[in-house]
Write a protein that holds these residues in place. Structure first.
Motif, PDB file in Angstrom:
ATOM      1  N   ARG A   1       0.922  -1.254  -0.025  1.00  0.00           N
ATOM      2  CA  ARG A   1      -0.145  -0.066   0.072  1.00  0.00           C
ATOM      3  C   ARG A   1       0.685   1.325  -0.029  1.00  0.00           C
ATOM      4  O   ARG A   1       0.770   2.154  -0.860  1.00  0.00           O
ATOM      5  CB  ARG A   1      -0.790  -0.006   1.317  1.00  0.00           C
ATOM      6  CG  ARG A   1      -2.171   0.996   1.139  1.00  0.00           C
ATOM      7  CD  ARG A   1      -3.007   0.487   2.169  1.00  0.00           C
ATOM      8  NE  ARG A   1      -2.786   0.049   3.369  1.00  0.00           N
ATOM      9  CZ  ARG A   1      -2.824  -1.173   3.909  1.00  0.00           C
ATOM     10  NH1 ARG A   1      -3.363  -1.995   3.237  1.00  0.00           N
ATOM     11  NH2 ARG A   1      -2.277  -1.683   5.003  1.00  0.00           N
ATOM     12  N   ARG A   2       1.861   1.384   0.783  1.00  0.00           N
ATOM     13  CA  ARG A   2       2.565   2.381   0.927  1.00  0.00           C
ATOM     14  C   ARG A   2       3.761   2.777  -0.247  1.00  0.00           C
ATOM     15  O   ARG A   2       3.875   3.814  -0.548  1.00  0.00           O
ATOM     16  CB  ARG A   2       3.401   2.203   2.148  1.00  0.00           C
ATOM     17  CG  ARG A   2       4.527   3.420   2.632  1.00  0.00           C
ATOM     18  CD  ARG A   2       4.101   4.928   2.771  1.00  0.00           C
ATOM     19  NE  ARG A   2       3.418   4.940   4.097  1.00  0.00           N
ATOM     20  CZ  ARG A   2       3.839   4.826   5.296  1.00  0.00           C
ATOM     21  NH1 ARG A   2       5.186   5.201   5.511  1.00  0.00           N
ATOM     22  NH2 ARG A   2       3.282   4.848   6.110  1.00  0.00           N
ATOM     23  N   PHE A   3       4.237   1.710  -0.776  1.00  0.00           N
ATOM     24  CA  PHE A   3       5.149   1.835  -1.888  1.00  0.00           C
ATOM     25  C   PHE A   3       4.671   1.469  -3.203  1.00  0.00           C
ATOM     26  O   PHE A   3       5.334   1.374  -4.170  1.00  0.00           O
ATOM     27  CB  PHE A   3       6.324   1.081  -1.492  1.00  0.00           C
ATOM     28  CG  PHE A   3       7.097   1.540  -0.068  1.00  0.00           C
ATOM     29  CD1 PHE A   3       7.886   2.634  -0.356  1.00  0.00           C
ATOM     30  CD2 PHE A   3       6.903   1.027   0.794  1.00  0.00           C
ATOM     31  CE1 PHE A   3       8.594   3.150   0.690  1.00  0.00           C
ATOM     32  CE2 PHE A   3       7.382   1.555   2.150  1.00  0.00           C
ATOM     33  CZ  PHE A   3       8.278   2.513   1.996  1.00  0.00           C
ATOM     34  N   GLY A   4       3.391   1.250  -3.434  1.00  0.00           N
ATOM     35  CA  GLY A   4       2.405   0.964  -4.568  1.00  0.00           C
ATOM     36  C   GLY A   4       3.182  -0.250  -5.195  1.00  0.00           C
ATOM     37  O   GLY A   4       3.383  -0.415  -6.453  1.00  0.00           O
ATOM     38  N   LEU A   5       3.486  -1.095  -4.667  1.00  0.00           N
ATOM     39  CA  LEU A   5       4.056  -2.590  -4.921  1.00  0.00           C
ATOM     40  C   LEU A   5       2.449  -3.496  -5.350  1.00  0.00           C
ATOM     41  O   LEU A   5       1.739  -3.504  -4.237  1.00  0.00           O
ATOM     42  CB  LEU A   5       4.984  -3.164  -3.692  1.00  0.00           C
ATOM     43  CG  LEU A   5       5.933  -2.355  -3.551  1.00  0.00           C
ATOM     44  CD1 LEU A   5       6.766  -3.044  -2.351  1.00  0.00           C
ATOM     45  CD2 LEU A   5       6.998  -2.214  -4.821  1.00  0.00           C
ATOM     46  N   PRO A   6       2.897  -4.549  -6.182  1.00  0.00           N
ATOM     47  CA  PRO A   6       1.947  -5.581  -6.267  1.00  0.00           C
ATOM     48  C   PRO A   6       1.832  -6.583  -5.002  1.00  0.00           C
ATOM     49  O   PRO A   6       2.888  -6.856  -4.552  1.00  0.00           O
ATOM     50  CB  PRO A   6       2.281  -6.220  -7.635  1.00  0.00           C
ATOM     51  CG  PRO A   6       3.901  -5.863  -7.753  1.00  0.00           C
ATOM     52  CD  PRO A   6       4.021  -4.601  -7.295  1.00  0.00           C
ATOM     53  N   VAL A   7       0.786  -6.805  -4.685  1.00  0.00           N
ATOM     54  CA  VAL A   7       0.443  -7.699  -3.598  1.00  0.00           C
ATOM     55  C   VAL A   7       0.733  -9.411  -4.185  1.00  0.00           C
ATOM     56  O   VAL A   7       0.091  -9.807  -4.913  1.00  0.00           O
ATOM     57  CB  VAL A   7      -0.770  -7.714  -3.026  1.00  0.00           C
ATOM     58  CG1 VAL A   7      -1.039  -8.834  -1.919  1.00  0.00           C
ATOM     59  CG2 VAL A   7      -1.083  -6.356  -2.335  1.00  0.00           C
ATOM     60  N   PRO A   8       1.780  -9.949  -3.554  1.00  0.00           N
ATOM     61  CA  PRO A   8       1.807 -11.319  -3.999  1.00  0.00           C
ATOM     62  C   PRO A   8       0.454 -12.167  -3.883  1.00  0.00           C
ATOM     63  O   PRO A   8      -0.046 -11.930  -2.993  1.00  0.00           O
ATOM     64  CB  PRO A   8       2.763 -11.975  -2.967  1.00  0.00           C
ATOM     65  CG  PRO A   8       3.377 -10.689  -2.671  1.00  0.00           C
ATOM     66  CD  PRO A   8       2.535  -9.458  -2.386  1.00  0.00           C
ATOM     67  N   CYS A   9       0.169 -13.202  -4.633  1.00  0.00           N
ATOM     68  CA  CYS A   9      -0.700 -13.950  -4.811  1.00  0.00           C
ATOM     69  C   CYS A   9      -1.211 -14.496  -3.379  1.00  0.00           C
ATOM     70  O   CYS A   9      -2.351 -14.527  -2.978  1.00  0.00           O
ATOM     71  CB  CYS A   9      -0.845 -15.390  -5.624  1.00  0.00           C
ATOM     72  SG  CYS A   9      -0.579 -14.381  -7.248  1.00  0.00           S
ATOM     73  N   GLN A  10      -0.305 -15.113  -2.533  1.00  0.00           N
ATOM     74  CA  GLN A  10      -0.503 -15.844  -1.510  1.00  0.00           C
ATOM     75  C   GLN A  10      -1.165 -14.822  -0.334  1.00  0.00           C
ATOM     76  O   GLN A  10      -1.843 -15.163   0.611  1.00  0.00           O
ATOM     77  CB  GLN A  10       0.687 -16.534  -0.785  1.00  0.00           C
ATOM     78  CG  GLN A  10       1.766 -15.549  -0.206  1.00  0.00           C
ATOM     79  CD  GLN A  10       2.576 -16.272   0.686  1.00  0.00           C
ATOM     80  OE1 GLN A  10       2.176 -17.042   1.706  1.00  0.00           O
ATOM     81  NE2 GLN A  10       3.936 -16.061   0.590  1.00  0.00           N
ATOM     82  N   TYR A  11      -1.100 -13.390  -0.560  1.00  0.00           N
ATOM     83  CA  TYR A  11      -1.640 -12.375   0.538  1.00  0.00           C
ATOM     84  C   TYR A  11      -2.698 -11.906  -0.031  1.00  0.00           C
ATOM     85  O   TYR A  11      -3.218 -10.820   0.423  1.00  0.00           O
ATOM     86  CB  TYR A  11      -0.272 -11.482   0.753  1.00  0.00           C
ATOM     87  CG  TYR A  11       0.957 -11.795   1.327  1.00  0.00           C
ATOM     88  CD1 TYR A  11       0.510 -12.202   2.839  1.00  0.00           C
ATOM     89  CD2 TYR A  11       1.866 -12.345   0.522  1.00  0.00           C
ATOM     90  CE1 TYR A  11       1.661 -12.755   3.284  1.00  0.00           C
ATOM     91  CE2 TYR A  11       3.045 -12.787   1.218  1.00  0.00           C
ATOM     92  CZ  TYR A  11       2.945 -13.147   2.654  1.00  0.00           C
ATOM     93  OH  TYR A  11       3.895 -13.536   3.531  1.00  0.00           O
ATOM     94  N   HIS A  12      -3.383 -12.304  -1.372  1.00  0.00           N
ATOM     95  CA  HIS A  12      -4.825 -11.851  -1.660  1.00  0.00           C
ATOM     96  C   HIS A  12      -5.631 -12.405  -0.922  1.00  0.00           C
ATOM     97  O   HIS A  12      -5.817 -13.376  -0.250  1.00  0.00           O
ATOM     98  CB  HIS A  12      -4.800 -12.312  -3.111  1.00  0.00           C
ATOM     99  CG  HIS A  12      -4.007 -11.248  -3.977  1.00  0.00           C
ATOM    100  ND1 HIS A  12      -4.532 -11.423  -5.393  1.00  0.00           N
ATOM    101  CD2 HIS A  12      -2.948 -10.910  -3.933  1.00  0.00           C
ATOM    102  CE1 HIS A  12      -3.463 -10.518  -6.134  1.00  0.00           C
ATOM    103  NE2 HIS A  12      -2.704 -10.373  -5.149  1.00  0.00           N
ATOM    104  N   GLY A  13      -6.724 -11.558  -0.723  1.00  0.00           N
ATOM    105  CA  GLY A  13      -8.149 -12.024  -0.066  1.00  0.00           C
ATOM    106  C   GLY A  13      -7.923 -12.218   1.511  1.00  0.00           C
ATOM    107  O   GLY A  13      -7.958 -12.111   2.492  1.00  0.00           O
TER     108      GLY A  13
END
Length: 178
Positions: free
Chosen positions: A166-178
């Motif tokens: 969120r802070r650095f505009g990075l993509p969220v890895p799949c395991q951390y979705h949902g």
């Protein structure tokens, strides 16, 4: 390395700043990793931490260990400890998780035997953050997320990854979705 709270320990900001002062006294550069590294990148403490993960060059290890020992830290001798990754615990509960590296000619921090292929890439060692009243060297946000994506994370890892993304505009890895 997965986050955990070794032995029910709690390592406070005051503990972290004391360890950093000891490193300064002996001229040992530390790179803050783990949960405290995330907090440094975010500019303040976001949760409790069981330990302080630090990368330290092997050439500074002896003097830093002597400084820690002089302040009441002792080697834990945990299962899986190696000469390049082990815990030091203070009698009052603070724990320092040492990741001993050797910088190669490209600035990568080799961790353990070279043939094992474990390293802090040079780019990962360029992070800067804030803890308390001081600026610290730490693992970059991008690499903090990549390192946590290499294992199954817990709730602390999830909170860390989402906050960094969120802070650095990075993509969220799949395991951390949902």
């Amino acid at each position: 390395m997965p986050s955990s709270t070794p032995f029910g320990a709690c390592t406070t900001l005051s503990d972290v700043l004391s360890v950093l002062r000891l490193a300064d006294l002996v001229g040992a550069r530390l790179w803050i990793d783990g949960g405290w590294g995330v907090d440094a990148l975010l500019g303040g403490q976001t949760r409790e931490h069981g330990d302080l993960d630090v990368a330290i060059e092997a050439r500074h290890l002896s003097s830093f260990l002597a400084a820690l020992s002089s302040q009441g830290f002792v080697a834990v001798g945990e299962d899986g400890a190696t000469s390049w990754n082990f815990l030091m615990r203070h009698r009052d509960g603070a724990v320092v998780d040492l990741h001993v590296i050797v910088l190669d000619t490209d600035g990568n921090g080799l961790l353990g035997p070279p043939e094992a292929g474990h390293a802090y890439p040079a780019d990962s060692l360029t992070g800067r953050g804030e803890l308390g009243d001081r600026t610290v060297d730490c693992i970059t946000a991008e690499w903090a997320v990549k390192f946590r994506d290499a294992y199954t994370g817990d709730l602390g890892d999830r909170a860390d990854v989402l906050a960094l993304c969120r802070r650095f505009g990075l993509p969220v890895p799949c395991q951390y979705h949902g």
